[in-house]
Design an enzyme around this catalytic site. Structure first.
Site, mmCIF file in Angstrom:
data_model
loop_
_atom_site.group_PDB
_atom_site.id
_atom_site.type_symbol
_atom_site.label_atom_id
_atom_site.label_comp_id
_atom_site.label_asym_id
_atom_site.label_seq_id
_atom_site.Cartn_x
_atom_site.Cartn_y
_atom_site.Cartn_z
ATOM 1 N N ARG A 60 35.482 56.367 118.659
ATOM 2 C CA ARG A 60 36.810 56.070 118.086
ATOM 3 C C ARG A 60 37.608 55.292 119.123
ATOM 4 N NH1 ARG A 60 38.785 55.768 113.275
ATOM 5 N NH2 ARG A 60 37.972 57.830 112.692
ATOM 6 N N ARG A 83 27.201 49.371 114.482
ATOM 7 C CA ARG A 83 28.045 50.112 115.432
ATOM 8 C C ARG A 83 27.468 51.472 115.802
ATOM 9 N NH1 ARG A 83 32.583 53.413 112.354
ATOM 10 N NH2 ARG A 83 31.298 54.063 110.601
ATOM 11 N N HIS A 154 36.297 45.434 115.083
ATOM 12 C CA HIS A 154 37.309 46.436 114.700
ATOM 13 C C HIS A 154 38.112 46.907 115.929
ATOM 14 C CE1 HIS A 154 39.041 49.961 112.826
ATOM 15 N NE2 HIS A 154 38.218 49.964 111.792
ATOM 16 N N ASP A 205 47.383 49.426 106.399
ATOM 17 C CA ASP A 205 45.951 49.161 106.204
ATOM 18 C C ASP A 205 45.851 47.910 105.336
ATOM 19 O OD1 ASP A 205 43.234 49.189 105.915
ATOM 20 O OD2 ASP A 205 43.111 51.166 104.984
ATOM 21 N N GLU A 262 41.865 43.098 113.722
ATOM 22 C CA GLU A 262 40.426 42.865 113.653
ATOM 23 C C GLU A 262 40.125 41.474 113.089
ATOM 24 O OE1 GLU A 262 38.819 46.133 111.312
ATOM 25 O OE2 GLU A 262 40.583 47.341 111.783
#
Length: 291
Positions: A60, A83, A154, A205, A262
């Site tokens: 994270r 990832r 990201h 978002d 991102e």
């Protein structure tokens, strides 16, 4: 501070890059995950959660590499398999002209089970200047069938307090607002950004579509420029205070300490004919400005 040698070293589980000035970057081989980027004065530019979990979960924070799928926009797992892959290999490292590492991920039986394509993904990480980091992806279709993917870097930028941060360069850009319920057609609601300085209040978002190449995060006296090529979209994300508790691997109160901006290719998936390739890159450049 005494000058050190520039280095580009691959260890058993990470690659370390360092410039003579002391600016440094660490890349975990698990997921080819940039987990630290420090300027010459030692200040960390990447947020990593104090509660971050390790493999097999993605870290994270830092720079998770989303490929071959962004979020849940497709039939595969969320944000794809790159990832969380333990199969990345260090292809090369060099200190000249700048400390750089190239990592490689290729298809295998496991990837083909979820993404039926023959591909080669190269990821170049370069400390391009004392206050700059350059990330570049190269995706090659090695198969005889066309392949299609979405992707994003990201990146979690470290900030003092996200409620005081603003993002420049998005005025008049259409975006999908994923923090509100979808429209009647089941698709994210589309809006147009009206302000030259986007502030993050509550949960944000958004997928900005067809963004300018140059964006910037302004955090008090610090300005982080984000200069992208090949990535046509940009994602802006912060979980906000209300939902922060739903992320078990985010430290208490740490929603304030990051902003994700991102560089991405989401709205129009990248389509590769057989034996062709795509490149996308981004340079982050940090500068101190008078407040």
């Amino acid at each position: 501070q005494s000058l050190t040698m520039a280095i580009a070293e691959a260890g058993p589980d990470a690659v370390t890059l360092r410039r003579e000035s002391g600016a440094a970057c660490e890349i975990s081989l698990f997921g080819a995950h940039v987990r630290s980027w420090k300027l010459a004065d030692g200040t960390e530019q990447m947020y990593v959660s104090s509660s971050a979990e390790g493999p097999p979960k993605a870290l994270r924070g830092g720079v998770p590499l989303c490929f071959p799928q962004f979020a849940n926009r497709g039939p595969g797992g969320k944000h794809g398999f790159a990832r969380t892959s333990s199969k990345w290999k260090v292809l090369s490292t060099s200190t000249t002209p700048a400390p750089t590492a190239t990592l490689e991920l290729c298809d295998d039986d496991e990837t083909r089970a979820v993404f039926p394509a023959s591909f080669r993904l190269l990821y170049h990480i370069t400390l391009s200047a004392d206050a700059s980091l350059t990330l570049a992806m190269q995706v090659m279709n090695k198969g005889e069938e066309p392949m299609e993917f979405t992707t994003a870097l990201h990146t979690y930028f470290k900030v003092d307090d996200v409620t005081n941060v603003c993002v420049e360069g998005l005025e008049s850009v259409t975006y999908e607002d994923c923090a509100v319920p979808a429209g009647a057609d089941g698709k994210p609601v589309r809006k147009v950004e009206e302000t030259p300085l986007v502030r993050l209040q509550g949960e944000v978002d958004r997928v900005y579509l067809a963004t300018p190449d140059r964006l910037a995060i302004v955090d008090g006296g610090k300005r982080m420029s984000v200069l992208a090529q090949g990535f046509k979209d940009a994602v802006l994300w912060n979980i906000g205070e209300e939902k922060a508790g739903t992320l078990a691997d985010m430290g208490a109160g740490e929603w304030r300490n990051y902003v994700c901006l991102e560089s991405a290719a989401i709205d129009k998936p990248i389509k590769l004919a057989p034996f062709t390739s795509w490149m996308g890159g981004v340079t982050y450049a940090c500068a101190m400005v008078a407040e």
